[in-house]
Scaffold this motif. Structure first.
Motif, PDB file in Angstrom:
ATOM      1  N   TRP A 164       8.111 -22.157   2.691  1.00 48.19           N
ATOM      2  CA  TRP A 164       7.281 -23.039   1.876  1.00 48.19           C
ATOM      3  C   TRP A 164       6.492 -24.009   2.745  1.00 48.19           C
ATOM      4  N   TYR A 182       9.015 -19.419  -9.362  1.00 41.07           N
ATOM      5  CA  TYR A 182       7.722 -19.267  -8.694  1.00 41.07           C
ATOM      6  C   TYR A 182       6.904 -18.123  -9.283  1.00 41.07           C
ATOM      7  N   GLU A 239      11.171 -24.649  -6.889  1.00 33.97           N
ATOM      8  CA  GLU A 239      10.807 -23.483  -6.102  1.00 33.97           C
ATOM      9  C   GLU A 239      11.543 -22.212  -6.510  1.00 33.97           C
TER      10      GLU A 239
END
Length: 63
Positions: A6, A39, A36
């Motif tokens: 990320w 996603y 996250e």
């Protein structure tokens, strides 16, 4: 779960933060910062096209 690298969060203001990520298989990811594990994913080319089109103003009508 894929091994996603990320980037630092991109924030418009304190309440609108997104993260972009990639994996070793050539996939791109977009997630809300702090979420996250939920996603959207597509190819790196699709992510590149999305970012380029946004920069070119092709999504301005959504604002």
């Amino acid at each position: 779960m894929p091994d996603i690298s990320w980037e630092a969060p991109f924030c418009q203001d304190a309440s609108n933060c997104f993260r972009l990520g990639t994996d070793a298989d050539g996939n791109g990811y977009i997630a809300v910062n702090g979420q996250e594990d939920h996603y959207l994913t597509d190819s790196l080319e699709a992510l590149r096209t999305l970012i380029t089109d946004i920069k070119a103003g092709k999504a301005d009508h959504l604002l």
